[in-house]
Design a protein around this motif. Structure first.
Motif, PDB file in Angstrom:
ATOM      1  N   ASP A 120      22.101  15.755  37.783  1.00 30.72           N
ATOM      2  CA  ASP A 120      22.953  14.555  37.374  1.00 30.72           C
ATOM      3  C   ASP A 120      24.332  15.051  36.888  1.00 30.72           C
ATOM      4  O   ASP A 120      25.314  14.212  37.045  1.00 30.72           O
ATOM      5  CB  ASP A 120      22.113  13.845  36.206  1.00 30.72           C
ATOM      6  N   GLU A 135      26.131  17.587  38.038  1.00 30.40           N
ATOM      7  CA  GLU A 135      27.005  17.861  38.947  1.00 30.40           C
ATOM      8  C   GLU A 135      27.428  16.481  39.842  1.00 30.40           C
ATOM      9  O   GLU A 135      28.558  16.256  40.422  1.00 30.40           O
ATOM     10  CB  GLU A 135      26.620  18.860  39.946  1.00 30.40           C
ATOM     11  N   ARG A 136      26.555  15.672  39.994  1.00 29.78           N
ATOM     12  CA  ARG A 136      26.640  14.354  40.782  1.00 29.78           C
ATOM     13  C   ARG A 136      27.585  13.510  39.889  1.00 29.78           C
ATOM     14  O   ARG A 136      28.493  12.975  40.539  1.00 29.78           O
ATOM     15  CB  ARG A 136      25.385  13.490  40.860  1.00 29.78           C
TER      16      ARG A 136
END
Length: 159
Positions: free
Chosen positions: A115, A117-118
């Motif tokens: 999450d 990195e997203r």
């Protein structure tokens, strides 16, 4: 304070120790994971704030339906409930002179490293779109903040 180290450094030492021992991952806090992204733009802080505070304008560069502004302090900060309150987003605005400002977006309560990195990618792309839009539009072309989300402090309801 026994060794002349202030609270901030004490916390940094603790986090570093926990990370080195595998007790805490990078970006992990007591409330999950968090990520921060910032950009400096060649616009006054009032223009930058208006691009966030006006819902119609914000929709042109931030494509997000499940968010709700919880509170706002004009030209200083906006707090957002993200994904129906599953995550918090704190947006801070800093003046860097008459025609230069910085925005920092910090999202907390993320479930894991994936999450992080997203959301780093989402915020990076969104802030790049905002920067491009503001550099093209100029300050005069932008609307003023919505009354409901920017002219005065808005507090979230009491629990």
């Amino acid at each position: 304070e026994k060794h002349g180290v202030g609270p901030w450094w004490q916390q940094m030492i603790t986090v570093g120790y926990e990370q080195s021992r595998g007790m805490r991952q990078v970006h992990q806090t007591g409330r999950g994971f968090e990520v921060s992204v910032s950009r400096t733009l060649a616009v006054p802080v009032a223009t930058l704030y208006a691009a966030w505070a006006n819902e119609a304008e914000r929709g042109k560069w931030l494509r997000r339906s499940k968010m709700r502004v919880q509170s706002a302090v004009p030209k200083k900060s906006i707090r957002i409930a993200w994904s129906g309150g599953k995550s918090d987003v704190d947006v801070r605005f800093y003046s860097k002179g008459r025609a230069k400002s910085q925005v920092t977006v910090q999202q907390s309560q993320l479930a894991g490293k994936g999450d992080v990195e997203r959301m780093r990618m989402l915020w990076s792309k969104a802030l790049d779109r905002l920067k491009k839009r503001l550099s093209r539009a100029g300050a005069a072309a932008l609307p003023t903040p919505d009354r409901s989300s920017g002219h005065r402090r808005q507090n979230s309801p009491s629990k």
